[in-house]
Design a protein around this motif. Structure first.
Motif, PDB file in Angstrom:
ATOM      1  N   GLY A 227      -0.155  -1.797   6.342  1.00 31.90           N
ATOM      2  CA  GLY A 227      -1.603  -1.940   6.407  1.00 31.90           C
ATOM      3  C   GLY A 227      -2.285  -0.698   6.945  1.00 31.90           C
ATOM      4  N   ASP A 228      -1.673  -0.081   7.930  1.00 28.84           N
ATOM      5  CA  ASP A 228      -2.214   1.163   8.488  1.00 28.84           C
ATOM      6  C   ASP A 228      -2.151   2.287   7.448  1.00 28.84           C
ATOM      7  OD1 ASP A 228      -2.500   0.273  11.395  1.00 28.84           O
ATOM      8  OD2 ASP A 228      -0.372  -0.094  11.049  1.00 28.84           O
ATOM      9  N   LEU A 229      -1.021   2.392   6.785  1.00 24.36           N
ATOM     10  CA  LEU A 229      -0.857   3.411   5.752  1.00 24.36           C
ATOM     11  C   LEU A 229      -1.882   3.229   4.647  1.00 24.36           C
ATOM     12  CD1 LEU A 229       1.079   5.798   5.153  1.00 24.36           C
ATOM     13  CD2 LEU A 229       2.453   4.189   3.813  1.00 24.36           C
ATOM     14  N   ALA A 230      -2.120   1.999   4.253  1.00 26.31           N
ATOM     15  CA  ALA A 230      -3.086   1.712   3.197  1.00 26.31           C
ATOM     16  C   ALA A 230      -4.499   2.127   3.603  1.00 26.31           C
ATOM     17  CB  ALA A 230      -3.052   0.225   2.853  1.00 26.31           C
ATOM     18  N   GLU A 231      -4.888   1.817   4.832  1.00 26.54           N
ATOM     19  CA  GLU A 231      -6.236   2.164   5.279  1.00 26.54           C
ATOM     20  C   GLU A 231      -6.427   3.672   5.363  1.00 26.54           C
ATOM     21  OE1 GLU A 231     -10.099   2.076   6.227  1.00 26.54           O
ATOM     22  OE2 GLU A 231      -8.856   0.444   5.419  1.00 26.54           O
TER      23      GLU A 231
END
Length: 315
Positions: free
Chosen positions: A36-40
């Motif tokens: 999720g962090d990578l996606a954001e």
């Protein structure tokens, strides 16, 4: 010719955090971060005008190197494919794929599919690699990896070209009469060569569409760029080459915490003025990185760079 960005324009991209966590550059918060962090972060790059997002490549790290390198290295094809589906414009760079670990037809199948699915956003960055145990485990030639990489780049040129049945007849690899679809969306996928050694610069000059230096300081770059262009001219290659560099760590604004002595910080105009020095050297793209204590701080830094620094990079 496969130019990823317009000539005379300084583009900026980022090697993503989280996906590789060497102690040389990873921030402490990355250890507990996830998809999720990578996606954001990828979405922020897409919104903020970043030219590319980049992912590294290692298959396995031996215990003797696990301390400094860690064992966290996401697969570049899987990672960039995941991020391609949630972004629209940002290009997808392997920085760098150790293509000598794999047969070029297998590499071409993966990256051609990525380019096809992303609508032509791939930039294939390649490098020789440096971890012998990794090569040994996969049955790849570590001692001869430079020569293997030279031929692999030639083979990938054919295998990533427009032909459904590509052909290559080399010393190590030979293939013909084998169809691969889907073809890449791009007529010619840009291949950028990584590394700053003498063989790497020669390889970039003679075979690459771009050069990704590794570790060159500002005062070293002009001589390296001059050598690159001289070798390219001597090889009879008149196509332009995209020269890149990895900029110093950045912090937009005045930090209230210790960001390190080599970090460039301050007002957006001052940061842009400093980064424009790379343009004067002949650099067309800079890979930027930001000091941060959390995902939210990194996202804020990226957004501030895109909104406040980037408008000053090109006059």
């Amino acid at each position: 010719m496969a130019q990823a960005f317009p000539q005379g324009h300084l583009a900026y991209g980022i090697q993503l955090p989280i996906q590789s966590q060497s102690t040389m550059y990873a921030e402490p918060w990355e250890a507990d971060a996830g998809p999720g962090d990578l996606a954001e972060i990828a979405r922020t790059a897409d919104r903020s005008g970043f030219a590319y997002i980049a992912c590294c490549d290692h298959v396995a790290i031996p215990r003797r190197l696990a301390g400094p390198m860690s064992t966290i290295w996401y697969d570049p094809v899987a990672t960039l494919s995941f991020l391609a589906g949630i972004t629209e414009n940002v290009r997808l760079l392997s920085h760098v794929a150790i293509v000598g670990l794999r047969h070029p037809l297998a590499t071409a199948k993966q990256y051609a599919t990525l380019d096809h699915l992303s609508g032509g956003r791939l930039i294939l960055g390649v490098g020789a690699g440096h971890v012998q145990e990794e090569f040994d485990a996969l049955g790849a030639d570590f001692a001869g990896r430079g020569k293997v990489l030279d031929e692999t780049v030639d083979a990938l040129r054919a295998a990533l070209g427009p032909e459904e049945y590509p052909e290559h007849h080399g010393e190590r690899y030979q293939f013909s009469g084998l169809g691969q679809r889907p073809r890449p969306a791009q007529e010619r996928v840009p291949i950028w060569v990584g590394g700053s050694s003498v063989p790497a610069v020669r390889r970039a000059a003679t075979r690459g569409d771009g050069w990704l230096p590794q570790g060159d300081r500002r005062d070293q770059l002009p001589a390296q760029i001059e050598k690159l262009k001289r070798l390219r001219e001597e090889a009879g290659n008149s196509d332009p080459v995209t020269v890149g560099t990895i900029a110093e760590p950045l912090y937009v604004g005045e930090p209230d915490w210790e960001v390190g002595r080599w970090t460039l910080s301050g007002k957006p105009e001052a940061l842009a003025e400093s980064l424009r020095e790379y343009t004067a050297m002949g650099v067309q793209q800079i890979q930027v990185r930001f000091r941060s204590r959390s995902r939210s701080e990194l996202v804020d830094q990226m957004a501030a760079f895109g909104a406040e620094v980037a408008p000053h990079l090109n006059g």
